[in-house]
Design a protein around this motif. Structure first.
Motif, PDB file in Angstrom:
ATOM      1  N   VAL A  21       0.841  -1.204   0.000  1.00 57.12           N
ATOM      2  CA  VAL A  21       0.000   0.000   0.000  1.00 57.12           C
ATOM      3  C   VAL A  21       0.873   1.251   0.000  1.00 57.12           C
ATOM      4  N   PHE A  22       1.914   1.247   0.833  1.00 57.22           N
ATOM      5  CA  PHE A  22       2.816   2.396   0.928  1.00 57.22           C
ATOM      6  C   PHE A  22       3.502   2.664  -0.407  1.00 57.22           C
ATOM      7  N   LEU A  23       4.002   1.616  -1.069  1.00 56.20           N
ATOM      8  CA  LEU A  23       4.642   1.796  -2.377  1.00 56.20           C
ATOM      9  C   LEU A  23       3.667   2.404  -3.384  1.00 56.20           C
ATOM     10  N   GLY A  24       2.421   1.930  -3.368  1.00 53.91           N
ATOM     11  CA  GLY A  24       1.413   2.481  -4.265  1.00 53.91           C
ATOM     12  C   GLY A  24       1.151   3.951  -3.987  1.00 53.91           C
ATOM     13  N   ARG A  25       1.072   4.301  -2.726  1.00 54.22           N
ATOM     14  CA  ARG A  25       0.845   5.708  -2.359  1.00 54.22           C
ATOM     15  C   ARG A  25       2.032   6.577  -2.749  1.00 54.22           C
ATOM     16  N   MET A  26       3.240   6.046  -2.598  1.00 57.83           N
ATOM     17  CA  MET A  26       4.428   6.801  -3.009  1.00 57.83           C
ATOM     18  C   MET A  26       4.401   7.047  -4.516  1.00 57.83           C
ATOM     19  N   GLN A  27       4.024   6.048  -5.283  1.00 54.84           N
ATOM     20  CA  GLN A  27       3.935   6.213  -6.738  1.00 54.84           C
ATOM     21  C   GLN A  27       2.860   7.233  -7.104  1.00 54.84           C
ATOM     22  N   GLU A  28       1.714   7.159  -6.436  1.00 56.11           N
ATOM     23  CA  GLU A  28       0.643   8.123  -6.698  1.00 56.11           C
ATOM     24  C   GLU A  28       1.089   9.540  -6.374  1.00 56.11           C
ATOM     25  N   SER A  29       1.783   9.723  -5.265  1.00 56.06           N
ATOM     26  CA  SER A  29       2.277  11.051  -4.886  1.00 56.06           C
ATOM     27  C   SER A  29       3.293  11.548  -5.895  1.00 56.06           C
ATOM     28  N   ARG A  30       4.151  10.658  -6.318  1.00 53.24           N
ATOM     29  CA  ARG A  30       5.181  11.034  -7.297  1.00 53.24           C
ATOM     30  C   ARG A  30       4.530  11.530  -8.589  1.00 53.24           C
ATOM     31  N   ILE A  31       3.519  10.827  -9.041  1.00 48.58           N
ATOM     32  CA  ILE A  31       2.826  11.208 -10.278  1.00 48.58           C
ATOM     33  C   ILE A  31       2.034  12.493 -10.066  1.00 48.58           C
ATOM     34  N   ALA A  32       1.274  12.560  -8.975  1.00 45.14           N
ATOM     35  CA  ALA A  32       0.412  13.717  -8.723  1.00 45.14           C
ATOM     36  C   ALA A  32       1.209  15.004  -8.542  1.00 45.14           C
ATOM     37  N   HIS A  33       2.378  14.903  -7.942  1.00 46.28           N
ATOM     38  CA  HIS A  33       3.169  16.096  -7.645  1.00 46.28           C
ATOM     39  C   HIS A  33       4.337  16.290  -8.603  1.00 46.28           C
ATOM     40  N   ASP A  34       4.456  15.381  -9.564  1.00 49.47           N
ATOM     41  CA  ASP A  34       5.510  15.468 -10.573  1.00 49.47           C
ATOM     42  C   ASP A  34       6.898  15.537  -9.924  1.00 49.47           C
ATOM     43  N   TRP A  35       7.115  14.675  -8.909  1.00 46.91           N
ATOM     44  CA  TRP A  35       8.424  14.614  -8.250  1.00 46.91           C
ATOM     45  C   TRP A  35       9.339  13.694  -9.039  1.00 46.91           C
ATOM     46  N   ARG A  36      10.513  14.169  -9.355  1.00 47.92           N
ATOM     47  CA  ARG A  36      11.495  13.331 -10.048  1.00 47.92           C
ATOM     48  C   ARG A  36      12.162  12.370  -9.092  1.00 47.92           C
ATOM     49  N   ASP A  37      12.390  12.833  -7.890  1.00 44.97           N
ATOM     50  CA  ASP A  37      13.228  12.060  -6.992  1.00 44.97           C
ATOM     51  C   ASP A  37      12.936  12.484  -5.556  1.00 44.97           C
ATOM     52  N   ILE A  38      13.226  11.619  -4.648  1.00 44.83           N
ATOM     53  CA  ILE A  38      13.192  11.955  -3.232  1.00 44.83           C
ATOM     54  C   ILE A  38      14.613  11.821  -2.729  1.00 44.83           C
ATOM     55  N   ASP A  39      15.149  12.896  -2.201  1.00 45.61           N
ATOM     56  CA  ASP A  39      16.505  12.873  -1.671  1.00 45.61           C
ATOM     57  C   ASP A  39      16.453  12.259  -0.278  1.00 45.61           C
ATOM     58  N   CYS A  40      16.855  11.006  -0.174  1.00 42.26           N
ATOM     59  CA  CYS A  40      16.745  10.271   1.094  1.00 42.26           C
ATOM     60  C   CYS A  40      17.733  10.755   2.142  1.00 42.26           C
ATOM     61  N   ASN A  41      18.745  11.496   1.747  1.00 39.97           N
ATOM     62  CA  ASN A  41      19.723  11.949   2.715  1.00 39.97           C
ATOM     63  C   ASN A  41      19.191  13.086   3.578  1.00 39.97           C
ATOM     64  N   CYS A  42      18.346  13.921   3.013  1.00 39.84           N
ATOM     65  CA  CYS A  42      17.858  15.043   3.822  1.00 39.84           C
ATOM     66  C   CYS A  42      16.336  15.135   3.801  1.00 39.84           C
ATOM     67  N   GLY A  43      15.683  14.281   3.025  1.00 41.97           N
ATOM     68  CA  GLY A  43      14.231  14.267   3.001  1.00 41.97           C
ATOM     69  C   GLY A  43      13.605  15.359   2.149  1.00 41.97           C
ATOM     70  N   SER A  44      14.402  16.139   1.449  1.00 43.41           N
ATOM     71  CA  SER A  44      13.812  17.201   0.627  1.00 43.41           C
ATOM     72  C   SER A  44      13.302  16.635  -0.687  1.00 43.41           C
TER      73      SER A  44
END
Length: 79
Positions: free
Chosen positions: A52-75
Protein backbone atom coordinates in the motif's frame (compact mmCIF):
# COMPACT_ATOMS: atom_id res chain seq x y z
CA UNK A 1 11.23 7.65 -6.50
CA UNK A 2 14.91 7.27 -5.81
CA UNK A 3 16.12 3.92 -7.21
CA UNK A 4 17.82 2.98 -3.93
CA UNK A 5 14.68 3.66 -1.92
CA UNK A 6 12.52 1.78 -4.40
CA UNK A 7 14.87 -1.23 -4.31
CA UNK A 8 14.90 -1.21 -0.52
CA UNK A 9 11.12 -1.06 -0.21
CA UNK A 10 10.61 -3.62 -2.97
CA UNK A 11 13.08 -6.20 -1.68
CA UNK A 12 13.23 -5.80 2.08
CA UNK A 13 10.87 -8.74 2.61
CA UNK A 14 13.63 -11.04 1.33
CA UNK A 15 15.63 -10.33 4.48
CA UNK A 16 12.96 -12.09 6.56
CA UNK A 17 14.13 -15.54 5.51
CA UNK A 18 17.67 -14.69 6.54
CA UNK A 19 16.54 -13.23 9.86
CA UNK A 20 13.87 -15.78 10.74
CA UNK A 21 14.84 -18.89 8.75
CA UNK A 22 16.16 -20.87 11.73
CA UNK A 23 13.21 -20.24 14.05
CA UNK A 24 10.73 -23.03 14.77
CA UNK A 25 7.77 -22.57 12.41
CA UNK A 26 5.20 -23.13 15.19
CA UNK A 27 6.36 -19.91 16.83
CA UNK A 28 5.16 -17.97 13.76
CA UNK A 29 1.53 -19.05 14.03
CA UNK A 30 1.14 -19.18 17.81
CA UNK A 31 -0.71 -16.19 19.21
CA UNK A 32 0.46 -14.81 22.53
CA UNK A 33 -1.83 -15.37 25.51
CA UNK A 34 -2.77 -11.68 25.54
CA UNK A 35 -4.58 -12.16 22.19
CA UNK A 36 -2.24 -9.98 20.16
CA UNK A 37 -1.19 -10.94 16.64
CA UNK A 38 1.12 -13.86 15.96
CA UNK A 39 4.50 -13.31 14.31
CA UNK A 40 2.98 -14.47 11.01
CA UNK A 41 0.08 -12.02 11.29
CA UNK A 42 2.48 -9.16 12.03
CA UNK A 43 4.67 -10.02 9.04
CA UNK A 44 1.62 -10.37 6.77
CA UNK A 45 0.35 -6.98 7.96
CA UNK A 46 3.72 -5.33 7.32
CA UNK A 47 3.93 -6.93 3.88
CA UNK A 48 0.53 -5.60 2.90
CA UNK A 49 1.34 -2.20 4.39
CA UNK A 50 4.51 -2.14 2.28
CA UNK A 51 2.46 -2.76 -0.90
CA UNK A 52 0.00 0.00 0.00
CA UNK A 53 2.82 2.40 0.93
CA UNK A 54 4.64 1.80 -2.38
CA UNK A 55 1.41 2.48 -4.26
CA UNK A 56 0.85 5.71 -2.36
CA UNK A 57 4.43 6.80 -3.01
CA UNK A 58 3.93 6.21 -6.74
CA UNK A 59 0.64 8.12 -6.70
CA UNK A 60 2.28 11.05 -4.89
CA UNK A 61 5.18 11.03 -7.30
CA UNK A 62 2.83 11.21 -10.28
CA UNK A 63 0.41 13.72 -8.72
CA UNK A 64 3.17 16.10 -7.65
CA UNK A 65 5.51 15.47 -10.57
CA UNK A 66 8.42 14.61 -8.25
CA UNK A 67 11.49 13.33 -10.05
CA UNK A 68 13.23 12.06 -6.99
CA UNK A 69 13.19 11.96 -3.23
CA UNK A 70 16.50 12.87 -1.67
CA UNK A 71 16.74 10.27 1.09
CA UNK A 72 19.72 11.95 2.72
CA UNK A 73 17.86 15.04 3.82
CA UNK A 74 14.23 14.27 3.00
CA UNK A 75 13.81 17.20 0.63
CA UNK A 76 11.73 16.86 -2.51
CA UNK A 77 12.82 18.11 -5.89
CA UNK A 78 10.30 19.03 -8.55
CA UNK A 79 11.05 18.51 -12.23
Amino acid sequence: MNDNLKALLTNQYKMLDELLGNINKNIFVTKPENGKWSVFENIAHLGRYNEVFLGRMQESRIAHDWRDIDCNCGSLRRS
